[in-house]
Write an enzyme that holds these catalytic residues in place. Structure first.
Site, mmCIF file in Angstrom:
data_model
loop_
_atom_site.group_PDB
_atom_site.id
_atom_site.type_symbol
_atom_site.label_atom_id
_atom_site.label_comp_id
_atom_site.label_asym_id
_atom_site.label_seq_id
_atom_site.Cartn_x
_atom_site.Cartn_y
_atom_site.Cartn_z
ATOM 1 N N LYS A 162 -38.667 -9.634 34.338
ATOM 2 C CA LYS A 162 -38.715 -11.093 34.498
ATOM 3 C C LYS A 162 -37.563 -11.455 35.449
ATOM 4 C CE LYS A 162 -39.566 -14.987 31.394
ATOM 5 N NZ LYS A 162 -40.589 -15.617 32.198
HETATM 6 N N1 PMP Z 1 -46.292 -14.155 32.957
HETATM 7 C C1 PMP Z 1 -45.330 -14.838 33.594
HETATM 8 C C2 PMP Z 1 -45.267 -14.770 35.090
HETATM 9 C C3 PMP Z 1 -44.394 -15.593 32.865
HETATM 10 O O1 PMP Z 1 -43.427 -16.254 33.496
HETATM 11 C C4 PMP Z 1 -44.513 -15.631 31.452
HETATM 12 C C5 PMP Z 1 -43.541 -16.470 30.653
HETATM 13 N N2 PMP Z 1 -42.438 -15.735 30.243
HETATM 14 C C6 PMP Z 1 -45.525 -14.898 30.828
HETATM 15 C C7 PMP Z 1 -46.399 -14.177 31.608
HETATM 16 C C8 PMP Z 1 -45.663 -14.865 29.320
HETATM 17 O O2 PMP Z 1 -44.683 -14.036 28.767
HETATM 18 P P1 PMP Z 1 -44.087 -14.306 27.288
HETATM 19 O O3 PMP Z 1 -45.247 -14.407 26.388
HETATM 20 O O4 PMP Z 1 -43.247 -13.127 27.012
HETATM 21 O O5 PMP Z 1 -43.346 -15.575 27.366
#
Ligand code: PMP
Length: 317
Positions: free
Chosen positions: A160
């Site tokens: 991320k």
């Molecule tokens: N994809 C992207 C590009 C994101 O920014 C997020 C948000 N964090 C997610 C998927 C979903 O991930 P999570 O469920 O871990 O928040």
């Protein structure tokens, strides 16, 4: 929704400080080159009114350490230490509503070369009050973006990483300029990858389907949770590539993520999804909110409860 109101205290350079004092130099490496990694974590006010249930805190911090590894970050904290800092800041800010945590690791030196090694890393954290990120009282209008999801061998998609969010921002702008709520990005092979800030599922003939982790997606923690909840409910699940035309003819589709939670998709590129009744999505939605509000006995281990002591005179609601 701007979400620009923050809670009073932040964690910065090793201490809890007033949010206004958590500032960096304009020369900061991460500001110049996007050399940071972040997480988004939610805390839900429990049905008891005075506990914040942090959702899957350990899992978020474990993924954050993996992002840190991709960034070659060297921190004096492990995942457990980061989780402890989130709990301490929650106690200090004593929120009276649902909250969103934004922890991040960043390359903090003032340094001109775009490299990852040999640069001082820092960890910081702030919090916001947060309800819905998308308006979930209605189905979402989505478009397939003309921007491709950043491929893993250009910028690691499963990290991320802050700089990679230019890709999300380009697609989100395109969606909003076309009067839609959210963009769906395709991977380099032309398969469905994910939304600009969320993962995606479709339902076909009662089976829940989501793209695999090799489709240049973020390995979402909410995605993993919905897979588990669906399995608990006896819904068949598949993780496989999804064609764009499969999305058009799906019975149901929804976005999910920490911010989005679960948001059914009403249209994609102007085409209606299913018949407007999304029974599988609704079932998953209800099961999810029972878990996060502490109303279910299922998956109690996904919640880190933090007792909130309201300042004298303040009523919990
Ligand atoms: N994809 C992207 C590009 C994101 O920014 C997020 C948000 N964090 C997610 C998927 C979903 O991930 P999570 O469920 O871990 O928040």
């Amino acid at each position: 929704m701007a979400f620009s109101q923050t809670l009073d205290y932040a964690f910065f350079e090793g201490n809890i400080v007033p949010f206004a004092d958590a500032r960096v130099s304009i020369g900061t490496h991460a500001l110049q080159y996007g050399t940071g990694a972040f997480a988004g974590v939610r805390g839900y006010l429990d049905a008891d009114g005075h506990t914040i249930n942090i959702f899957r805190l350990k899992d978020h911090m474990a993924r954050m350490m993996k992002s840190a590894k991709l960034l070659r970050a060297d921190l004096p904290y492990d995942a457990g230490d980061l989780a402890d800092i989130l709990v301490k800041l929650t106690e200090k800010n004593a929120p009276a509503s649902d909250v969103y945590f934004r922890p991040f690791i960043y390359k903090a030196s003032v340094q001109l070369t775009p490299r990852l090694q040999g640069i001082k890393d820092e960890f910081a954290l702030y919090m916001l009050p947060m309800g819905d990120y998308l308006d979930t009282t209605r189905g979402q209008k989505a478009i397939v973006a003309s921007w491709m999801r950043v491929p893993d061998n250009a910028v690691p998609s499963r990290g991320k990483l802050t700089g990679a969010y230019i890709n999300s921002a380009l697609a989100k702008d395109q969606a909003e300029e076309l009067g839609a709520d959210e963009a769906i990005l395709l991977d380099g092979d032309g398969h469905i990858a994910e939304g600009s800030g969320c993962n995606i599922f479709i339902v076909r003939d009662g089976t829940l389907i989501t793209p695999p982790v090799t489709s240049d997606i973020l390995e979402g923690i909410t995605r993993r949770s919905f897979f588990q909840i669906a399995k608990d409910l006896g819904i068949p699940c598949e993780e496989r590539s999804i064609d764009r035309s499969e999305l058009y003819i799906a019975d149901e589709a929804f976005f999910c993520g920490t911010g989005v939670q679960i948001a059914p998709i009403a249209t994609v590129d102007g085409r209606p999804i299913g018949d407007g009744n999304w029974p599988v999505s609704k079932h998953l939605h209800d099961a999810f909110f029972d878990i996060v509000r502490g109303k279910s006995d299922q998956h109690r281990d996904w919640l880190t409860p933090v007792q909130i002591k309201q300042p004298a005179g303040a009523a919990a609601h």
